[in-house]
Write an enzyme that holds these catalytic residues in place. Structure first.
Site, short mmCIF file in Angstrom:
data_model
loop_
_atom_site.label_atom_id
_atom_site.label_comp_id
_atom_site.label_asym_id
_atom_site.label_seq_id
_atom_site.Cartn_x
_atom_site.Cartn_y
_atom_site.Cartn_z
N ASP A 248 -7.25 -8.86 5.64
CA ASP A 248 -6.58 -7.57 5.47
C ASP A 248 -5.07 -7.79 5.59
O ASP A 248 -4.63 -8.57 6.43
CB ASP A 248 -7.06 -6.57 6.56
CG ASP A 248 -6.80 -5.12 6.19
OD1 ASP A 248 -5.62 -4.76 5.98
OD2 ASP A 248 -7.77 -4.35 6.10
N THR B 276 -2.47 -0.49 5.00
CA THR B 276 -2.90 0.83 5.49
C THR B 276 -3.89 0.69 6.65
O THR B 276 -4.10 1.64 7.39
CB THR B 276 -3.58 1.66 4.38
OG1 THR B 276 -4.64 0.89 3.81
CG2 THR B 276 -2.59 2.03 3.28
N SER C 284 -15.50 3.38 -7.23
CA SER C 284 -15.14 4.78 -6.93
C SER C 284 -15.68 5.76 -7.96
O SER C 284 -15.75 5.46 -9.16
CB SER C 284 -13.61 4.91 -6.91
OG SER C 284 -13.25 6.27 -6.91
N TYR D 150 -5.51 4.31 -10.78
CA TYR D 150 -6.53 3.95 -9.78
C TYR D 150 -7.91 3.85 -10.43
O TYR D 150 -8.64 2.87 -10.24
CB TYR D 150 -6.54 5.01 -8.67
CG TYR D 150 -7.63 4.82 -7.65
CD1 TYR D 150 -7.49 3.90 -6.61
CD2 TYR D 150 -8.81 5.57 -7.69
CE1 TYR D 150 -8.50 3.73 -5.66
CE2 TYR D 150 -9.81 5.41 -6.76
CZ TYR D 150 -9.65 4.48 -5.74
OH TYR D 150 -10.65 4.32 -4.80
#
Ligand code: NAD
Ligand code: UD1
Length: 306
Positions: A31, A35, A118, A142
């Protein structure tokens, strides 16, 4: 079993790490903390190997991949508006990063890659439930990045014999979803503002709808996908199959946390989809997936801090 969780310090990734550790896996997290937060891994810090690095950098991915049996690829810039603001940057993370993960996994002889895709790939719908066979109509960078990445993930199965699953998450919510940026998920922003006595803002008339799914159910879908016998590019929806308008969502949260009867309203956000609802038949059949937490119970758990 040794599992790599990219984006494992983030909201969904950290819950998945908790579940994998609880199941006895050896877990590596890659990571970049853009965020995500190390605090999200506090409960399992001594049982997880954390590598700070980027999925956009192949050497970082290779280092994290070493010796892993399976990969849960969660790392991404997860916000639609963030990709509208910086599409070139997010392309290299969301698409390039996925290609790095696939190639690194292939080179390392990994047994399984599970990818966080998604619902955004569907684009605008008439409000009926999305089925995986529908033609995707992405309408933001996105969504384009997730769809292109998902195609790579799917094709790597027949082409290179790398077993893969792509899970099209709908709108996930729960503890640890970071409210601190305007790019954050709507439930975390609304809850945070109400707690601080501020009036939340709805972009548009509040009639837009989402299929909100509690993070624990998304973790269960990942665990099932990670344990499938021989997935070969399976793509499936992960939602609740239930539609909630933003106005109704606001009403629920204002009742739980206290707040004005109506929020503020501003113009519709660029790239926003009006309606998003999952048909979860494929996940039910292929993964034995069944959502267990209602939106009301999930919101209550979130507000109670659990
Ligand atoms: P999140 O921002 O909390 O998690 C993403 C994690 O990836 C963070 O820890 C971040 O630091 C890390 N990251 C970002 N860029 C990176 C990079 N270049 N290299 C390494 N790590 C990087 O968001 P989330 O909601 O937990 O999302 C997890 C995944 O699920 C993402 O792929 C997102 O696109 C996808 N997803 C989320 C939702 C949702 O409703 N939250 C819905 C559909 C899909
Ligand atoms: C979310 C996820 C995305 C995922 C997609 C799947 C985040 C940040 N985004 O995108 O990763 O792929 O679901 O369906 O987790 N809104 C307001 N007021 C606010 C914030 C948002 O009205 O303060 C509205 C938005 O305009 C939108 C809805 O709430 O209509 C949901 O927005 P958001 O939480 O950002 O999620 P999505 O864009 O649906």
């Amino acid at each position: 079993m040794k599992s790599l969780v990219t984006g494992g310090a983030g909201f969904i990734g950290s819950h998945l790490v908790d579940a994998l550790v609880a199941a006895g896996d050896t877990v590596v997290v890659l990571d970049d903390l853009s965020t995500g937060r190390l605090a999200n891994l506090a409960g399992v810090a001594d049982r997880v190997t954390f590598l700070r690095g980027s999925v956009a950098v192949r050497a970082d991915v290779d280092q994290a991949m070493a010796g892993c049996d399976r990969v849960f690829h969660q790392a991404a810039v997860a916000s639609v508006p963030a990709t509208i603001d910086a599409p070139v940057d997010t392309h290299f993370v969301n698409l390039g990063g996925t290609l790095n993960v696939l190639e690194s996994a292939r080179a390392a002889g990994v047994q399984r890659v599970v990818f966080a895709s998604s619902a955004a790939v569907y684009g605008e719908t008439d409000g009926t439930a999305c089925v995986e066979a529908a033609t995707p109509r992405p309408q933001s960078p996105y969504a384009v990045e997730k769809l292109a990445a998902e195609h790579y993930v799917r094709v790597w199965a027949p082409l290179y014999g790398l077993p893969t699953v792509a899970l099209r998450y709908f709108n996930v919510f729960g503890p640890r979803q970071d409210p601190s940026s305007p790019y954050s998920g709507v439930i975390s922003i609304f809850a945070d503002r109400l707690r601080r006595g501020l009036v939340p803002t709805i972009f548009g008339d509040g009639g837009q709808t989402r299929d909100f799914v509690y993070v624990a159910d998304v973790v269960r879908a990942n665990l099932a996908a990670g344990a499938l016998d021989a997935p070969s590019g399976l793509v499936c929806n992960v939602g609740r199959g239930e539609s909630t308008s933003l106005n109704a969502l606001y009403g629920h949260l204002a009742a739980l946390l206290g707040g004005p009867a109506t929020p503020g309203y501003q113009p519709v956000r660029a790239g926003d989809i009006r309606h998003s609802l999952a048909d979860i038949s494929v996940a039910r059949a292929a993964l034995g997936y069944a959502p267990t937490v209602s939106v009301a119970d999930g919101l209550a758990a979130l507000v109670a801090g659990g």
